[in-house]
Design a protein around this motif. Structure first.
Motif, mmCIF file in Angstrom:
data_model
loop_
_atom_site.group_PDB
_atom_site.id
_atom_site.type_symbol
_atom_site.label_atom_id
_atom_site.label_comp_id
_atom_site.label_asym_id
_atom_site.label_seq_id
_atom_site.Cartn_x
_atom_site.Cartn_y
_atom_site.Cartn_z
ATOM 1 N N VAL A 73 0.849 -1.190 0.000
ATOM 2 C CA VAL A 73 0.000 0.000 0.000
ATOM 3 C C VAL A 73 0.887 1.244 0.000
ATOM 4 N N PRO A 74 0.418 2.337 -0.614
ATOM 5 C CA PRO A 74 1.198 3.577 -0.580
ATOM 6 C C PRO A 74 1.119 4.215 0.807
ATOM 7 N N ALA A 75 2.200 4.852 1.209
ATOM 8 C CA ALA A 75 2.259 5.508 2.520
ATOM 9 C C ALA A 75 3.011 6.817 2.391
ATOM 10 N N VAL A 76 2.842 7.665 3.408
ATOM 11 C CA VAL A 76 3.520 8.962 3.456
ATOM 12 C C VAL A 76 4.334 9.005 4.740
ATOM 13 N N VAL A 77 5.593 9.447 4.643
ATOM 14 C CA VAL A 77 6.445 9.573 5.820
ATOM 15 C C VAL A 77 5.924 10.746 6.648
ATOM 16 N N ALA A 78 5.480 10.441 7.877
ATOM 17 C CA ALA A 78 4.911 11.480 8.737
ATOM 18 C C ALA A 78 5.989 12.158 9.580
ATOM 19 N N ALA A 79 6.942 11.382 10.108
ATOM 20 C CA ALA A 79 7.969 11.974 10.981
ATOM 21 C C ALA A 79 9.136 11.018 11.127
ATOM 22 N N TRP A 80 10.278 11.616 11.466
ATOM 23 C CA TRP A 80 11.474 10.862 11.801
ATOM 24 C C TRP A 80 11.769 11.078 13.276
ATOM 25 N N PRO A 81 12.046 10.031 14.032
ATOM 26 C CA PRO A 81 12.402 10.235 15.440
ATOM 27 C C PRO A 81 13.819 10.795 15.532
ATOM 28 N N ARG A 118 12.655 11.849 3.045
ATOM 29 C CA ARG A 118 12.331 12.950 3.955
ATOM 30 C C ARG A 118 10.856 12.935 4.339
ATOM 31 N N THR A 119 10.526 13.704 5.345
ATOM 32 C CA THR A 119 9.147 13.826 5.804
ATOM 33 C C THR A 119 8.279 14.342 4.658
ATOM 34 N N GLY A 120 7.133 13.704 4.461
ATOM 35 C CA GLY A 120 6.215 14.068 3.382
ATOM 36 C C GLY A 120 6.425 13.267 2.109
ATOM 37 N N SER A 121 7.498 12.476 2.044
ATOM 38 C CA SER A 121 7.774 11.666 0.857
ATOM 39 C C SER A 121 6.845 10.457 0.819
ATOM 40 N N HIS A 122 6.628 9.953 -0.368
ATOM 41 C CA HIS A 122 5.774 8.775 -0.557
ATOM 42 C C HIS A 122 6.653 7.516 -0.599
ATOM 43 N N VAL A 123 6.257 6.510 0.153
ATOM 44 C CA VAL A 123 6.941 5.214 0.183
ATOM 45 C C VAL A 123 5.876 4.130 0.074
ATOM 46 N N ALA A 124 6.317 2.895 -0.118
ATOM 47 C CA ALA A 124 5.397 1.751 -0.157
ATOM 48 C C ALA A 124 5.604 0.920 1.093
ATOM 49 N N VAL A 125 4.512 0.436 1.660
ATOM 50 C CA VAL A 125 4.554 -0.379 2.868
ATOM 51 C C VAL A 125 3.826 -1.681 2.584
ATOM 52 N N TRP A 126 4.423 -2.794 3.024
ATOM 53 C CA TRP A 126 3.760 -4.094 2.924
ATOM 54 C C TRP A 126 2.991 -4.312 4.214
ATOM 55 N N VAL A 127 1.710 -4.692 4.106
ATOM 56 C CA VAL A 127 0.870 -4.928 5.280
ATOM 57 C C VAL A 127 0.266 -6.323 5.198
ATOM 58 N N ASP A 128 -0.029 -6.892 6.380
ATOM 59 C CA ASP A 128 -0.679 -8.200 6.429
ATOM 60 C C ASP A 128 -2.198 -8.016 6.316
ATOM 61 N N PRO A 129 -2.988 -9.088 6.309
ATOM 62 C CA PRO A 129 -4.446 -8.938 6.182
ATOM 63 C C PRO A 129 -5.080 -8.079 7.280
ATOM 64 N N ALA A 130 -4.424 -7.986 8.459
ATOM 65 C CA ALA A 130 -4.963 -7.152 9.539
ATOM 66 C C ALA A 130 -4.552 -5.694 9.379
ATOM 67 N N GLY A 131 -3.737 -5.382 8.388
ATOM 68 C CA GLY A 131 -3.312 -4.004 8.150
ATOM 69 C C GLY A 131 -2.056 -3.601 8.887
ATOM 70 N N ARG A 132 -1.381 -4.541 9.553
ATOM 71 C CA ARG A 132 -0.141 -4.248 10.270
ATOM 72 C C ARG A 132 1.051 -4.349 9.313
ATOM 73 N N PRO A 133 2.090 -3.526 9.511
ATOM 74 C CA PRO A 133 3.277 -3.613 8.648
ATOM 75 C C PRO A 133 3.936 -4.981 8.773
ATOM 76 N N THR A 134 4.419 -5.497 7.673
ATOM 77 C CA THR A 134 5.084 -6.799 7.654
ATOM 78 C C THR A 134 6.224 -6.752 6.643
ATOM 79 N N THR A 135 6.966 -7.830 6.564
ATOM 80 C CA THR A 135 8.080 -7.892 5.621
ATOM 81 C C THR A 135 7.549 -8.123 4.209
ATOM 82 N N PRO A 136 8.275 -7.688 3.196
ATOM 83 C CA PRO A 136 7.827 -7.946 1.821
ATOM 84 C C PRO A 136 7.919 -9.438 1.495
ATOM 85 N N PRO A 137 7.144 -9.899 0.518
ATOM 86 C CA PRO A 137 7.231 -11.318 0.156
ATOM 87 C C PRO A 137 8.599 -11.641 -0.432
#
Length: 197
Positions: A73-81, A118-137
């Motif tokens: 799924v597409p995601a947006v970087v919200a913040a860096w710690p 950087r913050t605001g950039s678009h990245v891709a995130v792999w999620v499981d069926p519950a919507g939690r982040p997971t490793t790519p296949p």
């Protein structure tokens, strides 16, 4: 520096079976040990190929199942710690990202991301069926690399075991050779020594 071909020919001449009268019994036993060690390495090819095939088949199955249990799924970087100096020198860090599930629900979480993003950039995130982040296949490159590493590991273990057995056998034979050599020198010393007057 001697070439590999020269080194190989020296070993072949040393261990080939022949009727040389100067060869001792221990030399013939060492040649037989070398032949057995070489045969063991060649026989280790079969289990290495079998293990590599099993790992490859498991990886291929994981490749086929991966996209059905994971979704990109597409995601947006919200913040860096805040990062320590050591973390700032790494290539990857954990950023807080926000993504929207196909159901429309918005989620936020920390995922590994390249530090160049950087913050605001678009990245891709792999999620499981519950919507939690997971490793790519698993992909084809990883499957082939794991299968090759598994097969090579089995072959290397077989070769190392054969080499250790050969080295121990040769050490035992060398101990007997040195004992025979000392006995021969002692006999020569008794035979050739001048009697003292």
């Amino acid at each position: 520096m001697r070439s590999l071909a020269g080194w190989t020919m020296t070993r072949v001449r040393r261990y080939r079976p022949d009727r040389n009268p100067l060869r001792r019994r221990s030399d013939r036993i060492e040649a037989a040990l070398a032949a057995v060690a070489l045969a063991a390495v060649l026989l280790a090819l079969w289990p290495a190929l079998a293990v590599g095939r099993v790992v490859y088949d498991a990886g291929s199955a994981a490749e086929r199942v991966g996209p059905s249990v994971r979704q990109r799924v597409p995601a947006v970087v919200a913040a860096w710690p805040p990062q320590t100096l050591a973390e700032s020198r790494a290539l990857l860090g954990e950023a807080t990202v926000r993504w929207t599930l196909p159901s429309g629900e918005v989620r936020t979480g920390r995922v590994p991301t390249a530090l160049l993003v950087r913050t605001g950039s678009h990245v891709a995130v792999w999620v499981d069926p519950a919507g939690r982040p997971t490793t790519p296949p698993q992909d084809r490159t990883e499957t082939v690399a794991r299968a090759g590493a598994a097969g090579f590991g089995v072959l290397a273990a077989g070769a190392a075991l054969a080499l250790c057995v050969f080295a121990v056998g040769r050490a035992v034979l060398d101990r007997g050779r040195y004992r025979d050599w000392d006995d021969a020198w002692a006999a020569a010393d008794r035979r050739w020594r001048r009697p003292r007057i």
